[in-house]
Design a protein around this motif. Structure first.
Motif, short mmCIF file in Angstrom:
data_model
loop_
_atom_site.label_atom_id
_atom_site.label_comp_id
_atom_site.label_asym_id
_atom_site.label_seq_id
_atom_site.Cartn_x
_atom_site.Cartn_y
_atom_site.Cartn_z
N GLN A 239 4.48 1.74 -5.31
CA GLN A 239 5.69 1.30 -4.62
C GLN A 239 5.51 1.35 -3.11
O GLN A 239 5.89 0.40 -2.39
N ASN A 240 4.91 2.43 -2.62
CA ASN A 240 4.67 2.54 -1.19
C ASN A 240 3.71 1.46 -0.71
O ASN A 240 3.90 0.88 0.37
N LYS A 241 2.69 1.20 -1.52
CA LYS A 241 1.74 0.15 -1.14
C LYS A 241 2.42 -1.21 -1.09
O LYS A 241 2.23 -1.99 -0.15
N ALA A 242 3.22 -1.49 -2.12
CA ALA A 242 3.93 -2.77 -2.15
C ALA A 242 4.87 -2.90 -0.96
O ALA A 242 4.97 -3.97 -0.33
N GLN A 243 5.55 -1.80 -0.62
CA GLN A 243 6.47 -1.84 0.52
C GLN A 243 5.70 -2.05 1.82
O GLN A 243 6.11 -2.85 2.67
N THR A 244 4.58 -1.35 1.97
CA THR A 244 3.76 -1.50 3.18
C THR A 244 3.21 -2.92 3.29
O THR A 244 3.24 -3.53 4.36
N LEU A 245 2.70 -3.44 2.16
CA LEU A 245 2.17 -4.81 2.18
C LEU A 245 3.27 -5.82 2.50
O LEU A 245 3.04 -6.80 3.20
N ALA A 246 4.48 -5.56 1.96
CA ALA A 246 5.59 -6.46 2.26
C ALA A 246 5.94 -6.39 3.74
O ALA A 246 6.23 -7.42 4.38
N GLN A 247 5.92 -5.18 4.31
CA GLN A 247 6.20 -5.05 5.73
C GLN A 247 5.12 -5.74 6.57
O GLN A 247 5.43 -6.41 7.57
N ILE A 248 3.87 -5.55 6.16
CA ILE A 248 2.78 -6.22 6.87
C ILE A 248 2.92 -7.72 6.77
O ILE A 248 2.75 -8.46 7.76
N GLN A 249 3.26 -8.22 5.56
CA GLN A 249 3.42 -9.66 5.39
C GLN A 249 4.58 -10.19 6.23
O GLN A 249 4.47 -11.25 6.86
#
Length: 358
Positions: A239-249
């Motif tokens: 979940q943290n990775k997905a959130q971070t990737l979404a923020q980066i995107q």
């Protein structure tokens, strides 16, 4: 990188394409001096790779911790079971020792009792024999004193012998009865001791098995807790990775949008400067009057030049403002990345050496 019709000078500026139609029209298009799209994509690709690697490393650390917990649990359970087995064996040894001691005491008591019976019987038989011999001797003396010769009659001697035999028989029967009683008491005692030992052993067996079951249940609870912690930890990492990737995107999309917007505004300003530079600056269009040199055409040309010059000044100011919006830094101030909790998401062109928008 978008390209525009026209040429680009070595210094990063733009040049116009001369009029070839002879009618005052302009067909050239200046090119952008720099397009940061590729560098932005590369930068955010690095951030995405870093986020993926961080998540992978976190999952690896979590798995190592999970494996250590399971190994420690298995070792602790093995020690606990070994301790339970040692206690169980100690109790069994103690019970067996008590049982063996009880048997030995019973055998010792039996042997002593039977010895006493046999000794008493032998003494009684010896006394009966002596009594018989004394009777035989006294009988002869009595007959001699009475003046009878030839000794006692056969019937008398036979009576004495029978009396002696009966006495011995009675003593043997008494001894056998006592020995039988002692043997029965020994057997009963042995059975009682064995029953007590078996009951103690059964109780120890039950306690040991209950202890093993308790240890297994407690170990299973801890293992399930470790499993749940590991699973929830992996879920949280994802979940943290997905959130971070979404923020980066999102940051990448925003940076690309702002970069393209600024680039488009700079290109628009360059076009206006090229069309309305007053007829004297480099890259501007020099508008020649038409073949008919009437006053209306002169006024129209002047109006066009004045409007173009005003538009160029407006777009130059707008260009500076666009760069300020893109970088987040006012013109003329020290260029540095924004300071926030996640500076990687606060992109600005000034954050990257060599990334400049002219």
């Amino acid at each position: 990188m978008p390209q525009y019709i026209g040429s680009t000078s070595e210094g990063g500026g733009t040049s116009d394409t001369s009029d070839t139609s002879g009618n005052g029209s302009y067909s050239g298009r200046p090119t952008t001096t720099y397009d940061p799209t590729a560098q932005l994509n590369a930068f955010y690709a690095q951030q995405q790779a870093a986020a993926e690697e961080a998540a992978r490393r976190q999952a690896e650390i979590l798995q190592q911790q999970y494996e250590r917990q399971k190994a420690a649990e298995a070792e602790a359970r093995a020690k606990q079971e070994a301790a339970a087995l040692a206690g169980y064996n100690s109790l069994l040894d103690a019970a067996k020792g008590s049982y063996d001691s009880a048997l030995a005491l019973r055998e010792e008591g039996y042997n002593k009792a039977t010895g006493d019976v046999n000794s008493a019987t032998e003494r009684a038989m010896q006394q009966a024999y002596i009594a018989n011999q004394m009777q035989n001797r006294n009988l002869g003396q009595q007959l001699a004193a009475m003046g009878r010769s030839g000794g006692a009659s056969e019937s008398t001697m036979l009576g004495l012998a029978n009396e002696y035999g009966n006495a011995r028989g009675e003593l043997d029967r008494s001894r056998n009865d006592q020995l039988a009683t002692l043997a029965a008491q020994l057997a009963e005692g042995k059975a009682s001791d064995l029953d007590a030992y078996n009951q103690a052993k059964a109780a120890y067996d039950k306690d040991y098995q209950d202890r093993l079951a308790d240890l297994a249940a407690a170990s299973l609870d801890r293992l399930l807790n470790y499993d749940n912690t590991y699973t929830s930890g992996l879920t949280q990492i994802e979940q943290n990775k997905a959130q971070t990737l979404a923020q980066i995107q999102a940051a990448q999309n925003q940076a690309l949008m702002e970069a393209q917007q600024a680039l488009a505004e700079q290109q628009a300003a360059a076009l206006y400067r090229a069309y309305g530079g007053g007829g004297t600056s480099e890259g501007s269009l020099t508008t020649q009057p038409a073949a008919s040199n009437n006053e209306q055409n002169d006024n129209t040309a002047a109006q066009i030049r004045a409007a173009a010059a005003a538009r160029a000044r407006y777009e130059a100011i707008k260009d500076e403002q666009a760069e300020e919006r893109l970088t987040g830094i006012a013109q003329g101030t020290e260029m540095a990345p924004k300071n926030s909790q996640n500076p990687l998401l606060n992109w600005s062109p000034k954050s990257f050496p060599g990334l400049t928008i002219q």
